[in-house]
Design a protein around this motif. Structure first.
Motif, PDB file in Angstrom:
ATOM      1  N   GLY A   1     -19.095 -22.866 -27.834  1.00 16.73           N
ATOM      2  CA  GLY A   1     -19.963 -22.276 -28.847  1.00 16.73           C
ATOM      3  C   GLY A   1     -19.370 -21.001 -29.427  1.00 16.73           C
ATOM      4  N   ASP A   2     -18.760 -20.176 -28.574  1.00 15.93           N
ATOM      5  CA  ASP A   2     -18.114 -18.959 -29.075  1.00 15.93           C
ATOM      6  C   ASP A   2     -16.945 -19.300 -29.980  1.00 15.93           C
ATOM      7  OD1 ASP A   2     -19.902 -17.360 -27.681  1.00 15.93           O
ATOM      8  OD2 ASP A   2     -18.573 -17.130 -25.941  1.00 15.93           O
TER       9      ASP A   2
ATOM     10  N   SER B   1     -16.590 -18.251 -33.977  1.00 11.71           N
ATOM     11  CA  SER B   1     -15.477 -17.442 -34.475  1.00 11.71           C
ATOM     12  C   SER B   1     -14.591 -18.190 -35.455  1.00 11.71           C
ATOM     13  CB  SER B   1     -14.623 -16.945 -33.303  1.00 11.71           C
ATOM     14  OG  SER B   1     -13.962 -18.016 -32.656  1.00 11.71           O
ATOM     15  N   THR B   2     -14.886 -19.479 -35.677  1.00 10.70           N
ATOM     16  CA  THR B   2     -14.047 -20.273 -36.587  1.00 10.70           C
ATOM     17  C   THR B   2     -14.871 -20.895 -37.708  1.00 10.70           C
ATOM     18  OG1 THR B   2     -14.177 -22.158 -35.047  1.00 10.70           O
ATOM     19  CG2 THR B   2     -12.230 -20.723 -34.877  1.00 10.70           C
ATOM     20  N   VAL B   3     -15.526 -22.025 -37.461  1.00 10.22           N
ATOM     21  CA  VAL B   3     -16.141 -22.783 -38.552  1.00 10.22           C
ATOM     22  C   VAL B   3     -17.657 -22.675 -38.632  1.00 10.22           C
ATOM     23  CG1 VAL B   3     -14.246 -24.452 -38.647  1.00 10.22           C
ATOM     24  CG2 VAL B   3     -16.202 -24.874 -37.116  1.00 10.22           C
ATOM     25  N   ASP B   4     -18.295 -22.066 -37.640  1.00  9.01           N
ATOM     26  CA  ASP B   4     -19.772 -22.025 -37.627  1.00  9.01           C
ATOM     27  C   ASP B   4     -20.244 -20.659 -37.151  1.00  9.01           C
ATOM     28  OD1 ASP B   4     -22.445 -22.600 -37.649  1.00  9.01           O
ATOM     29  OD2 ASP B   4     -22.337 -24.302 -36.274  1.00  9.01           O
ATOM     30  N   PRO B   5     -20.084 -19.624 -37.973  1.00 13.09           N
ATOM     31  CA  PRO B   5     -20.397 -18.266 -37.516  1.00 13.09           C
ATOM     32  C   PRO B   5     -21.853 -18.039 -37.157  1.00 13.09           C
ATOM     33  CG  PRO B   5     -19.935 -18.304 -39.880  1.00 13.09           C
ATOM     34  CD  PRO B   5     -19.542 -19.631 -39.349  1.00 13.09           C
ATOM     35  N   GLY B   6     -22.776 -18.868 -37.639  1.00 11.65           N
ATOM     36  CA  GLY B   6     -24.187 -18.654 -37.351  1.00 11.65           C
ATOM     37  C   GLY B   6     -24.755 -19.525 -36.257  1.00 11.65           C
ATOM     38  N   ILE B   7     -23.899 -20.172 -35.474  1.00 13.55           N
ATOM     39  CA  ILE B   7     -24.395 -21.162 -34.527  1.00 13.55           C
ATOM     40  C   ILE B   7     -25.336 -20.565 -33.488  1.00 13.55           C
ATOM     41  CG2 ILE B   7     -22.300 -20.977 -33.098  1.00 13.55           C
ATOM     42  CD1 ILE B   7     -22.717 -23.964 -32.410  1.00 13.55           C
ATOM     43  N   HIS B   8     -24.997 -19.412 -32.932  1.00 10.49           N
ATOM     44  CA  HIS B   8     -25.837 -18.838 -31.877  1.00 10.49           C
ATOM     45  C   HIS B   8     -27.187 -18.393 -32.431  1.00 10.49           C
ATOM     46  CE1 HIS B   8     -22.793 -19.189 -28.844  1.00 10.49           C
ATOM     47  NE2 HIS B   8     -21.952 -18.381 -29.471  1.00 10.49           N
TER      48      HIS B   8
END
Length: 284
Positions: free
Chosen positions: A190-191, A195-202
């Motif tokens: 998840g981190d 940090s790459t393609v999904d900055p809002g995942i968390h």
């Protein structure tokens, strides 16, 4: 923080690619083009007996389709056509050593696949095949979780304990019982996505009703359905399950069964040459 290059990368241990082997490559390409809207590019140099096509959705790699240059007539509903799942590894040679140390078997040692990378074929202690991918130029699926793209791969087995021991030792996986199923996690994935393609995942998942650690999830362990075979099973996202199932039948495939949950509407289907996979409509 990793610089966002626009290309999706996969840390070691994350499932990163899917492909299917078919006797009639052109017929399979026609089927999946009609079903998912894929286009194809040839990835094998002329003059070799085996063809490999890279499937793309809106110009981005989705998966692969391989088979003989000339159909042999061995395909069909009872043939050996099937979908395969690949696990990303940093070093193919080190990975196959871990597989053997964990009780698995190496079917094909790491082998160059042109400039794209190196692949290996292994079997876990239950005899279930999974493939490894050491990426070079071809990094893995570049679009996922949208209609027409790979959603995830699940391990269908009735021996959870054996799977936990093998995959945990060979690839560092965590297995988490979340009540309704067993989630497979690669810690830190998840981190990596953030940090790459999904900055809002968390942040996005913090407000959703998902299991703790879901950002690290790469798939699930699923009991083997009656009449089905154990093994790795591939699921693709679709916008509407019933419409996708109708297209499967219109294109010469068949629907094995359908299912509904609080989150998805799914259909297990078989393509005209016998490869089984799932189409899934997300209800969120």
């Amino acid at each position: 923080m990793t610089e966002h290059t626009g290309q999706r990368t996969y840390p070691e241990g994350v499932t990163s690619w899917v492909d299917t082997e078919q006797d009639d490559v052109d017929a399979a390409a026609d089927f999946y083009s009609g079903l998912f809207g894929w286009t194809f590019s040839e990835a094998t140099p002329p003059g070799v007996p085996f063809r490999y096509l890279v499937a793309q959705l809106d110009g981005r790699d989705v998966g692969g389709l391989g088979g003989p240059q000339t159909p042999t007539g061995d395909g069909g509903p009872e043939g050996a056509a099937r979908w395969h799942t690949y696990i990303a590894v940093d070093d193919g040679d080190a990975a196959v050593r871990r597989v053997e140390q964990a009780g698995g078997v190496v079917v094909q040692p790491p082998t160059a696949a042109g400039e794209g990378g190196r692949s290996a074929v292994v079997r876990d202690p239950q005899g279930l095949e999974v493939r490894l991918w050491e990426a070079r130029r071809r990094l893995g699926s570049q679009v996922t979780n949208v209609p027409g793209a790979w959603n995830f791969s699940d391990l269908h087995t009735d021996d959870l304990a054996s799977a936990q021991q093998f995959y945990g030792q060979a690839f560092g996986w965590d297995f988490v019982d979340v009540g309704f199923a067993t989630m497979i996690r690669v810690p830190g994935y998840g981190d990596h996505l953030a940090s790459t393609v999904d900055p809002g995942i968390h942040e996005r998942q913090a407000g959703a009703q998902v299991p703790a650690g879901f950002a690290d999830a790469i798939g699930w362990v699923v009991p083997v359905a009656p009449g089905a075979e154990p093994g790795w099973h591939v699921t693709f996202t679709v916008a509407e399950r019933d419409a996708a199932a109708e297209r499967v039948e219109r294109l010469g495939g068949s629907v094995v069964r359908t299912g509904d949950s609080d989150w998805t509407r799914t259909a297990v289907v078989r393509d005209p040459q016998g490869a089984v996979f799932t189409v899934s409509q997300f209800l969120g």
